[in-house]
Design an enzyme around this catalytic site. Structure first.
Site, PDB file in Angstrom:
ATOM      1  CB  SER A 154       4.256  19.706  12.592  1.00 51.77           C
ATOM      2  OG  SER A 154       4.817  19.567  11.304  1.00 51.77           O
ATOM      3  CE1 TYR A 167       5.966  24.765  12.020  1.00 56.36           C
ATOM      4  CE2 TYR A 167       6.445  22.620  11.061  1.00 56.36           C
ATOM      5  CZ  TYR A 167       5.533  23.561  11.493  1.00 56.36           C
ATOM      6  OH  TYR A 167       4.185  23.284  11.417  1.00 56.36           O
TER       7      TYR A 167
END
Length: 273
Positions: A154, A167
């Site tokens: 990501s 995250y």
């Protein structure tokens, strides 16, 4: 190397989270490239719906029901896969995502419960490590030892993105794990085993829709900030991940391992100036 080094004809691909927006798009794209695709996830109905969609389009697909955090369930699914298709050539670790109660968009980070942090960490990091070890072991035991693992990183692993501490930490771990496992498998089991990752930029999915879009479909303030930092000036489309994924899974990338490829419209390259 084959006449078409990008071909995936007959290869067996497992896609965890293969019924989500990004995972489902990747699964469908691998099927179009003539791979046999196993959709793995906890939700049998959703997995079977995606598999049936692939079959209706002329591809080969099956469903594997397992929790990516449960080694026993994964091993049982791997046995089921081997009984049907005899091998595994590709693993796409697409299961993951954010956990709403782990976000701190509208509260201090000090108020985020640690069990929420642990939950998002396990979903994204452990949910990549455990399937990689289960299916990677099968790849290593095949003769010849051969296989390609593609993880999903990501932009949050590269840049400090507000609101998503757990995250971000998990995806940074995925990057490190990708490099570590790439070295381990190549050195211990040969050059036929490769581990890489893609780092998607910003895509609208079911998990982040409420953060990125208003009820009428217009951009939120957060979306406008993201778009302003993305040189291409838009969100990505799920099918735009397929080129990088297919390349990493194919013989065209036979000397590529341990890398993380941004697919981000230039977000990671832009200084903001």
């Amino acid at each position: 190397m084959s006449a078409d080094p990008f071909a995936l004809d007959g290869r067996v691909a497992v896609v965890t989270g293969g019924y989500g927006v990004l995972g489902g798009g990747i699964a469908a794209g691998l099927a179009v490239a003539n791979a046999r695709v196993a959709i793995l996830g906890r939700r049998r109905d959703a997995a079977e719906a995606r598999a049936e969609m692939i079959r209706r389009a002329g591809g080969q697909a099956m469903t594997l029901v397992a929790d990516v955090l449960d080694p026993g369930q994964l091993k049982a699914s791997a046995d089921e896969l081997l009984r049907s298709w005899d091998r595994v050539d590709i693993l796409i670790n697409a299961a993951g995502g954010n956990v709403a109660r782990a976000r701190n968009d509208d509260r201090p980070i000090f108020d985020v419960p640690m069990d929420a942090f642990d939950e998002v960490l396990r979903l994204n990091l452990h949910g990549t490590v455990v399937p990689s070890l289960v299916f990677g072991e099968i790849m290593a035991r095949q003769r010849p030892a051969r296989g390609s693992i593609v993880n999903i990183s990501s932009m949050a692993a590269l840049r400090a993105i507000s609101g998503v501490l757990g995250y971000s930490v998990a995806k940074a771990g995925v990057d490190n794990f990708t490099r570590w496992l790439a070295v381990e498998l190549a050195r211990k089991h040969g050059d036929g085993l490769r581990v890489n990752a893609i780092a998607p930029g910003f895509f609208v999915s079911e998990q982040n829709r409420n953060v990125l879009l208003t009820a009428d479909g217009s951009y939120t303030a957060r979306s406008r900030t993201i778009i302003s930092q993305t040189p291409m000036g838009r969100f990505g489309r799920p099918e735009e991940l397929l080129g990088a994924v297919q390349w990493l899974c194919s013989d065209a990338a036979s000397f590529v391992t341990g890398v993380v490829i941004p697919v981000d419209g230039g977000f990671s390259a832009f200084s903001g100036v």
